[in-house]
Design a protein around this motif. Structure first.
Motif, PDB file in Angstrom:
ATOM      1  N   LEU A  29      66.389  43.272  73.948  1.00  0.00           N
ATOM      2  CA  LEU A  29      66.129  43.034  72.530  1.00  0.00           C
ATOM      3  C   LEU A  29      67.437  42.843  71.772  1.00  0.00           C
ATOM      4  CD1 LEU A  29      64.382  42.952  70.002  1.00  0.00           C
ATOM      5  CD2 LEU A  29      64.370  45.452  69.999  1.00  0.00           C
ATOM      6  N   ALA A  30      68.428  43.682  72.065  1.00  0.00           N
ATOM      7  CA  ALA A  30      69.711  43.584  71.376  1.00  0.00           C
ATOM      8  C   ALA A  30      70.396  42.259  71.662  1.00  0.00           C
ATOM      9  CB  ALA A  30      70.612  44.742  71.784  1.00  0.00           C
ATOM     10  N   HIS A  63      61.937  55.729  87.047  1.00  0.00           N
ATOM     11  CA  HIS A  63      62.601  54.482  86.641  1.00  0.00           C
ATOM     12  C   HIS A  63      63.374  54.747  85.352  1.00  0.00           C
ATOM     13  CE1 HIS A  63      60.086  52.474  89.628  1.00  0.00           C
ATOM     14  NE2 HIS A  63      59.088  53.191  89.145  1.00  0.00           N
ATOM     15  N   PRO A  64      64.531  55.421  85.481  1.00  0.00           N
ATOM     16  CA  PRO A  64      65.234  55.902  84.287  1.00  0.00           C
ATOM     17  C   PRO A  64      65.808  54.800  83.408  1.00  0.00           C
ATOM     18  CG  PRO A  64      66.569  56.224  86.255  1.00  0.00           C
ATOM     19  CD  PRO A  64      65.208  55.786  86.723  1.00  0.00           C
ATOM     20  N   GLY A  65      65.975  53.600  83.917  1.00  0.00           N
ATOM     21  CA  GLY A  65      66.603  52.560  83.115  1.00  0.00           C
ATOM     22  C   GLY A  65      65.642  51.670  82.358  1.00  0.00           C
ATOM     23  N   LEU A  66      64.354  51.933  82.429  1.00  0.00           N
ATOM     24  CA  LEU A  66      63.377  51.022  81.835  1.00  0.00           C
ATOM     25  C   LEU A  66      63.590  50.840  80.334  1.00  0.00           C
ATOM     26  CD1 LEU A  66      59.874  51.606  83.474  1.00  0.00           C
ATOM     27  CD2 LEU A  66      61.094  49.459  83.205  1.00  0.00           C
ATOM     28  N   GLU A  67      63.680  51.949  79.597  1.00  0.00           N
ATOM     29  CA  GLU A  67      63.797  51.850  78.143  1.00  0.00           C
ATOM     30  C   GLU A  67      65.128  51.222  77.754  1.00  0.00           C
ATOM     31  OE1 GLU A  67      62.873  52.317  74.024  1.00  0.00           O
ATOM     32  OE2 GLU A  67      61.810  51.916  75.892  1.00  0.00           O
ATOM     33  N   ALA A  68      66.202  51.610  78.434  1.00  0.00           N
ATOM     34  CA  ALA A  68      67.505  51.010  78.139  1.00  0.00           C
ATOM     35  C   ALA A  68      67.501  49.522  78.443  1.00  0.00           C
ATOM     36  CB  ALA A  68      68.599  51.713  78.941  1.00  0.00           C
ATOM     37  N   CYS A 112      75.611  47.565  78.420  1.00  0.00           N
ATOM     38  CA  CYS A 112      75.224  47.926  77.047  1.00  0.00           C
ATOM     39  C   CYS A 112      76.446  48.322  76.223  1.00  0.00           C
ATOM     40  CB  CYS A 112      74.218  49.065  77.074  1.00  0.00           C
ATOM     41  SG  CYS A 112      72.565  48.584  77.612  1.00  0.00           S
ATOM     42  N   LEU A 113      77.352  49.087  76.811  1.00  0.00           N
ATOM     43  CA  LEU A 113      78.572  49.459  76.097  1.00  0.00           C
ATOM     44  C   LEU A 113      79.409  48.228  75.759  1.00  0.00           C
ATOM     45  CD1 LEU A 113      79.574  52.651  78.111  1.00  0.00           C
ATOM     46  CD2 LEU A 113      79.155  52.570  75.648  1.00  0.00           C
ATOM     47  N   GLY A 114      79.504  47.289  76.711  1.00  0.00           N
ATOM     48  CA  GLY A 114      80.272  46.073  76.454  1.00  0.00           C
ATOM     49  C   GLY A 114      79.658  45.222  75.362  1.00  0.00           C
ATOM     50  N   LEU A 115      78.342  45.059  75.376  1.00  0.00           N
ATOM     51  CA  LEU A 115      77.671  44.292  74.322  1.00  0.00           C
ATOM     52  C   LEU A 115      77.829  44.961  72.964  1.00  0.00           C
ATOM     53  CD1 LEU A 115      74.333  43.054  75.939  1.00  0.00           C
ATOM     54  CD2 LEU A 115      76.115  41.619  74.932  1.00  0.00           C
ATOM     55  N   LEU A 116      77.727  46.289  72.941  1.00  0.00           N
ATOM     56  CA  LEU A 116      77.913  47.018  71.691  1.00  0.00           C
ATOM     57  C   LEU A 116      79.324  46.783  71.146  1.00  0.00           C
ATOM     58  CD1 LEU A 116      77.063  49.047  69.537  1.00  0.00           C
ATOM     59  CD2 LEU A 116      77.651  50.897  71.128  1.00  0.00           C
ATOM     60  N   ALA A 117      80.310  46.840  72.021  1.00  0.00           N
ATOM     61  CA  ALA A 117      81.694  46.591  71.601  1.00  0.00           C
ATOM     62  C   ALA A 117      81.860  45.170  71.074  1.00  0.00           C
ATOM     63  CB  ALA A 117      82.645  46.837  72.769  1.00  0.00           C
ATOM     64  N   LEU A 118      81.203  44.211  71.717  1.00  0.00           N
ATOM     65  CA  LEU A 118      81.312  42.820  71.280  1.00  0.00           C
ATOM     66  C   LEU A 118      80.714  42.638  69.886  1.00  0.00           C
ATOM     67  CD1 LEU A 118      82.337  40.100  72.349  1.00  0.00           C
ATOM     68  CD2 LEU A 118      80.034  39.648  73.187  1.00  0.00           C
ATOM     69  N   ALA A 119      79.548  43.248  69.646  1.00  0.00           N
ATOM     70  CA  ALA A 119      78.925  43.161  68.327  1.00  0.00           C
ATOM     71  C   ALA A 119      79.796  43.839  67.271  1.00  0.00           C
ATOM     72  CB  ALA A 119      77.538  43.789  68.363  1.00  0.00           C
ATOM     73  N   THR A 162      70.491  48.706  67.914  1.00  0.00           N
ATOM     74  CA  THR A 162      69.685  48.692  69.138  1.00  0.00           C
ATOM     75  C   THR A 162      70.527  49.021  70.362  1.00  0.00           C
ATOM     76  OG1 THR A 162      68.288  47.001  68.108  1.00  0.00           O
ATOM     77  CG2 THR A 162      68.075  47.309  70.479  1.00  0.00           C
ATOM     78  N   LEU A 163      71.746  48.498  70.410  1.00  0.00           N
ATOM     79  CA  LEU A 163      72.615  48.764  71.559  1.00  0.00           C
ATOM     80  C   LEU A 163      73.071  50.224  71.576  1.00  0.00           C
ATOM     81  CD1 LEU A 163      74.641  45.450  71.533  1.00  0.00           C
ATOM     82  CD2 LEU A 163      73.297  46.313  73.457  1.00  0.00           C
ATOM     83  N   ALA A 164      73.334  50.785  70.412  1.00  0.00           N
ATOM     84  CA  ALA A 164      73.693  52.203  70.362  1.00  0.00           C
ATOM     85  C   ALA A 164      72.543  53.055  70.895  1.00  0.00           C
ATOM     86  CB  ALA A 164      74.040  52.607  68.935  1.00  0.00           C
ATOM     87  N   GLU A 165      71.319  52.670  70.555  1.00  0.00           N
ATOM     88  CA  GLU A 165      70.154  53.378  71.067  1.00  0.00           C
ATOM     89  C   GLU A 165      70.038  53.200  72.582  1.00  0.00           C
ATOM     90  OE1 GLU A 165      65.315  53.641  70.309  1.00  0.00           O
ATOM     91  OE2 GLU A 165      66.537  52.255  69.137  1.00  0.00           O
ATOM     92  N   ALA A 166      70.320  51.984  73.064  1.00  0.00           N
ATOM     93  CA  ALA A 166      70.255  51.730  74.510  1.00  0.00           C
ATOM     94  C   ALA A 166      71.266  52.581  75.261  1.00  0.00           C
ATOM     95  CB  ALA A 166      70.491  50.249  74.786  1.00  0.00           C
ATOM     96  N   VAL A 167      72.488  52.680  74.732  1.00  0.00           N
ATOM     97  CA  VAL A 167      73.506  53.508  75.380  1.00  0.00           C
ATOM     98  C   VAL A 167      73.054  54.968  75.395  1.00  0.00           C
ATOM     99  CG1 VAL A 167      75.857  54.390  75.160  1.00  0.00           C
ATOM    100  CG2 VAL A 167      75.400  51.953  74.836  1.00  0.00           C
ATOM    101  N   GLY A 168      72.408  55.393  74.316  1.00  0.00           N
ATOM    102  CA  GLY A 168      71.961  56.775  74.229  1.00  0.00           C
ATOM    103  C   GLY A 168      70.882  57.137  75.226  1.00  0.00           C
ATOM    104  N   VAL A 169      70.048  56.175  75.610  1.00  0.00           N
ATOM    105  CA  VAL A 169      68.957  56.493  76.540  1.00  0.00           C
ATOM    106  C   VAL A 169      69.317  56.170  77.992  1.00  0.00           C
ATOM    107  CG1 VAL A 169      67.209  56.131  74.764  1.00  0.00           C
ATOM    108  CG2 VAL A 169      67.819  54.236  76.276  1.00  0.00           C
ATOM    109  N   CYS A 170      70.508  55.620  78.234  1.00  0.00           N
ATOM    110  CA  CYS A 170      70.929  55.386  79.621  1.00  0.00           C
ATOM    111  C   CYS A 170      71.174  56.734  80.299  1.00  0.00           C
ATOM    112  CB  CYS A 170      72.225  54.560  79.668  1.00  0.00           C
ATOM    113  SG  CYS A 170      71.977  52.794  79.573  1.00  0.00           S
ATOM    114  N   PRO A 171      70.455  57.047  81.348  1.00  0.00           N
ATOM    115  CA  PRO A 171      70.627  58.366  81.985  1.00  0.00           C
ATOM    116  C   PRO A 171      72.017  58.504  82.591  1.00  0.00           C
ATOM    117  CG  PRO A 171      68.644  57.231  82.760  1.00  0.00           C
ATOM    118  CD  PRO A 171      69.462  56.224  82.028  1.00  0.00           C
ATOM    119  N   PRO A 172      72.693  59.646  82.370  1.00  0.00           N
ATOM    120  CA  PRO A 172      74.034  59.841  82.961  1.00  0.00           C
ATOM    121  C   PRO A 172      73.974  59.768  84.483  1.00  0.00           C
ATOM    122  CG  PRO A 172      73.532  61.535  81.322  1.00  0.00           C
ATOM    123  CD  PRO A 172      72.256  60.789  81.574  1.00  0.00           C
TER     124      PRO A 172
END
Length: 890
Positions: A527-528, A516-521, A563-570, A543-553
């Protein structure tokens, strides 16, 4: 010469006197609407350069048509001896009698002295020796095509062919067309490089060949989009199976709507069902037929599961033979299981339903429990639903953390479709969790929260099903991700749910760490989003930068996109415009690269791009991006995104001087219970009030605001009302706020400069404006300067010294891409009378002439002119006219 064999005296079978059938020596007749396929002709020509070419595929794959087309095209290296085999031709004597006659017809006079078999059951070795010797003496190659070789049983005939290939010399070429591999030592031919194989995958029609076949059947479709849909749909349904395509093409001729026919899987199945039932299913022994029917309920046909469904062992050997014999069954790469051709699977399932209707749900129920025990919960729950075992299906979905997978990748998950018909009457906490998750991915937040209540009650009461780590993790994730749709309890609520999820995440799946690779993201995104709603932009960004980092390619595509869109919005709200644009564009690229459906795309990245464009002075680009974002489902459902889209539209209208339209955008919108959206609405309402000069209303809209943005906006109203001291005190508070973003810091310096200008402190004003320009330049932040008012252009034009301030503002006066001007519109719109006055100025009329034209006093005209200059940020008539033309006011 043995007494039992003698030279033929006629074209008859020596032991029976029956004539040899001439039709067996000619390739099949050309089928109607034949499609030539040069790639297969080229493959057969290349294969015929060697001794053995094998053409294998299921019934109706186009083997005979390919070989016949090649033969008629004259692409063979020499004469072609064709033999179509029938079920009775497998006896050695019969087979070699027909082979001899086929070769005699191909090379007349060269084999006339050869004996013919004297009995059907055997052939003397001397016949094969003489035949090999005769073929070795040929001056040019000869090709023997054996069509339908699967009808030959036993090992005698293949052994004779092997002998012939070994001793007939290099000019004898053999082409075997068969549904199954012949009992020749193919492994040896492969190792020696003497075998060319054309299998079912090569025989399958390509999309271009499918389109040609439809045209040959007179099915030309004028509309390009419909034609592409028909071709793509048929290619996908039939997987290029030749007979299936022809049968569907014939059925399409009677269909009024070709696209609707292709979209209907049942229609495709009906078109091919008689062929598959007769040619494939009914040709199998009774036991194999029953195995095929029962195993048809499986997407992946595993031998162990089939043994359990049939109640008999030995499925592995049967499946291996069926797969080898091309009975529309192929191995699933990387597994020991098989899969049916989609059309064959559909026909089998319909036949099973007709013959054993009461057995179908029992088979599904048995398969569900078997697959669950085998650690395949996704497949298990689908069968449980087919069996009507809803509670078991929900239990498996929760136990296998499939709800988390659904939330991470709704665009590829079959879970939502599986549970789309989950009855509301199904009791239990686990069905409640599944129903809540299905509501959430449909962007129905309130519905999700409502369906969580039974699960929350079960957790509070400590019921057995609610104490497992998987249940608690699923509940924590759903609560976390549905926070935006409930009352704002502050970031603590989101942090608490996220902490519970973090505490539970590793425990359920230690033996499958990558399952389940997306659990942590997913946890970090929830949370973000909670932090963002509470206005904690810095924490949300981290938090969003961390989420993007743990999203499996390559996995959790929807999650990474969001997550990328939310990070951009913030980032856009915090003034990090360059980074916001990069992350927003990456979010859109992820969606495009992986073909994310429109219904699963997030509007966050588009809203971020709109905010960036507006901040940099490109109001038109902001409008376009905001309109795109409004079409995304999460923009309409998430209160934060919905508010952000409305605020952007409001600011776009203000940028063009249309404060009435801006007010209409906000009309009827209640203040949101989340802090940040509520603050954004208050700021937008204050901006509308300030645009129409109603600073008291603006101040009232901002009452109670404690953030830097609210304090700066309130200071602007106080300064406009002449309360300079109050304004400066508010600015000091704003600048000392811990989380003041770049737009707030720049706007505060500009307001201080405005106050300095009002008090005649030109040097201080220039210093403050210079600081604001330097701070805003890296991000090309233009909006605070655009909204500053007419004093700023005046100050820039008259800056002292060598024009250092003007040089520092050079980037500001560059035209933003797509915009008309770095100062695209007045903060306050012109009234109707002011527009009339400006139109008269364009005609080069004097104040007296304008007064006479409009029936006004000269002093009133001069008052209107001063107001026009102020609103257009100019000081001369010519500049006012040019500015009016730019803004399309004239």
């Amino acid at each position: 010469m043995p007494a039992t064999e003698r030279p033929t005296q006629g074209r008859v079978l020596s032991w029976s006197g029956d004539p040899l059938l001439a039709a067996k020596f000619a390739p099949p007749a050309v089928a109607p609407a034949l499609v030539t396929r040069p790639r297969l002709t080229d493959a057969l020509s290349a294969g015929a350069q060697g001794p053995l070419t094998l053409v294998t595929g299921p019934a109706g794959a186009g083997k005979s048509a390919a070989c016949a087309g090649w033969s008629r095209a004259g692409a063979a290296p020499g004469p072609v001896a064709w033999l179509t085999l029938d079920p009775g031709d497998g006896a050695p004597g019969v087979f070699w009698s027909y082979v001899l006659e086929a070769l005699r017809r191909a090379v007349p006079g060269r084999l006339s002295g050869l004996p013919v078999p004297a009995c059907p059951g055997r052939v003397a070795s001397s016949l094969l020796v003489r035949l090999a010797a005769a073929l070795e003496g040929l001056a040019e190659p000869v090709v023997l095509v054996l069509d339908g070789f699967e009808k030959v049983t036993g090992r005698q005939v293949p052994a004779g062919l092997d002998f012939l290939l070994a001793h007939a010399g290099p000019r004898f070429r053999l082409v075997v067309s068969s549904r199954v591999d012949p009992l020749l030592p193919l492994h040896r031919y492969r190792a020696e490089g003497r075998l060319t194989e054309i299998r079912g995958a090569a025989l399958a029609f390509t999309p271009d060949e499918t389109a040609a076949l439809l045209r040959a059947h007179g099915l030309g479709v004028r509309d390009d989009a419909v034609r592409d849909e028909v071709v793509e749909g048929l290619a996908r349904r039939t997987e290029g199976w030749a007979a299936g395509l022809r049968l569907c093409a014939v059925a399409l001729q009677d269909a009024g709507d070709p696209a609707a026919f292709v979209r209907s899987f049942a229609a495709s199945e009906r078109a091919v069902s008689d062929y598959l039932l007769t040619e494939v299913l009914d040709a199998q022994p009774a036991g194999v037929r029953e195995l095929l029917l029962r195993s048809s309920i499986l997407d992946r046909v595993d031998p162990a599961v089939v043994d359990a469904l049939t109640g008999r062992p030995g499925a592995e050997g049967v499946l291996e033979r069926l797969g080898r014999d091309s009975v529309f069954l192929e191995i699933v790469p990387g597994t020991d299981g098989y899969r049916f051709h989609p059309l064959f699977a559909g026909v089998l399932r319909r036949r099973l339903q007709i013959e054993h209707p009461a057995l179908v749900p029992r088979l599904h129920g048995r398969a569900a429990h078997l697959l669950a025990s085998a650690g395949r919960p996704a497949e298990a729950l689908e069968h449980a639903v087919q069996a009507g075992q809803w509670r078991f299906a929900a239990s498996e979905a929760v136990r296998g953390l499939l709800v988390a997978d659904l939330l991470a990748e709704p665009e590829t998950s079959r879970i939502e479709q599986t549970f789309s018909c989950l009855p509301a009457s199904v009791p239990g906490a686990e069905p409640a969790l599944v129903a809540a998750a299905c509501r959430l991915i449909r962007h129905d937040g309130p519905g999700c929260r409502a369906r969580l209540r039974p699960a929350e009650d079960a957790a509070r009461q400590g019921r057995p099903e609610a104490v497992t780590p998987e249940f608690r993790l699923t509940l924590a994730l759903l609560r976390l991700l549905s926070v935006p749709y409930g009352p704002c309890e502050g970031p603590a609520a989101g942090e608490e749910a996220a902490a519970v999820a973090a505490d539970l995440t590793p425990r359920p799946v230690p033996e499958h760490p990558g399952a389940h690779p997306g659990l942590e993201a997913l946890r970090l995104r929830g949370l973000a989003r909670s932090l963002l709603g509470c206005g904690l932009l810095d924490a949300a960004r981290r938090t969003l930068a961390e989420a993007v980092g743990v999203c499996p390619p390559g996995t959790a595509v929807h999650l990474r996109h969001t997550c990328l869109g939310l990070l951009a919005l913030a980032e856009s709200a915090d003034g990090a415009l360059t980074s916001a644009e990069d992350h927003a564009l990456e979010s859109l690229a992820v969606a495009d690269r992986h073909g994310l459906p429109a219904g699963h795309r997030s509007g966050t990245g588009l809203l971020a791009l709109a905010a960036v464009a507006l901040a940099q002075g490109d109001a038109e680009a902001a409008r376009r991006r905001a309109e795109e974002a409004a079409l995304c489902p999460d923009t309409r459902s998430d209160p934060l995104l919905r508010t952000q889209e409305a605020v952007l539209r409001c600011r776009f209208e203000l940028a063009h001087g249309r404060w009435e339209a801006a007010a209409a955008v906000l009309a009827g919108r209640a203040a949101d219970e989340e802090h940040w959206p509520a603050q954004q609405l208050a700021l937008a309402r204050a901006g509308v009030a300030q645009a129409r000069g109603d600073h008291l209303t603006a101040a009232a809209a901002l009452r109670g605001g404690t953030g830097a943005a609210a304090l700066v906006a309130l200071a602007r109203s106080r300064l406009a009302m002449g309360s300079t001291g109050r304004a400066l005190a508010l600015l000091a508070r704003a600048e000392n706020t811990a989380h003041a973003g770049l737009p707030d810091r720049v706007a505060a310096r500009l307001l201080r400069a405005q106050a300095a200008v009002a008090h005649g402190e030109k040097a201080a004003a220039e210093r403050l404006v210079g600081d604001a320009l330097d701070a805003a330049r890296p991000e090309r932040l233009r909006r605070p300067f655009i909204e500053a008012g007419p004093w700023l252009p005046y100050l820039l034009e008259r800056s002292g010294g060598a024009g250092a301030l003007r040089a520092r503002s050079g980037w500001l006066t560059e035209r933003a891409p797509g915009s008309g001007s770095p100062f695209p519109g007045p903060l306050q719109p012109l009234s109707a009378r002011e527009r009339d006055v400006l139109a008269c100025v364009q005609r080069m009329m004097s104040a007296d002439e304008i007064a006479a034209e409009l029936g006004l006093s000269v002093n009133t005209v001069k008052t209107h002119l001063r107001s026009v200059y102020r609103k257009l940020c100019v000081s001369r008539r010519r500049d006012a006219v040019e500015r009016g033309r730019e803004l399309r006011l004239l």
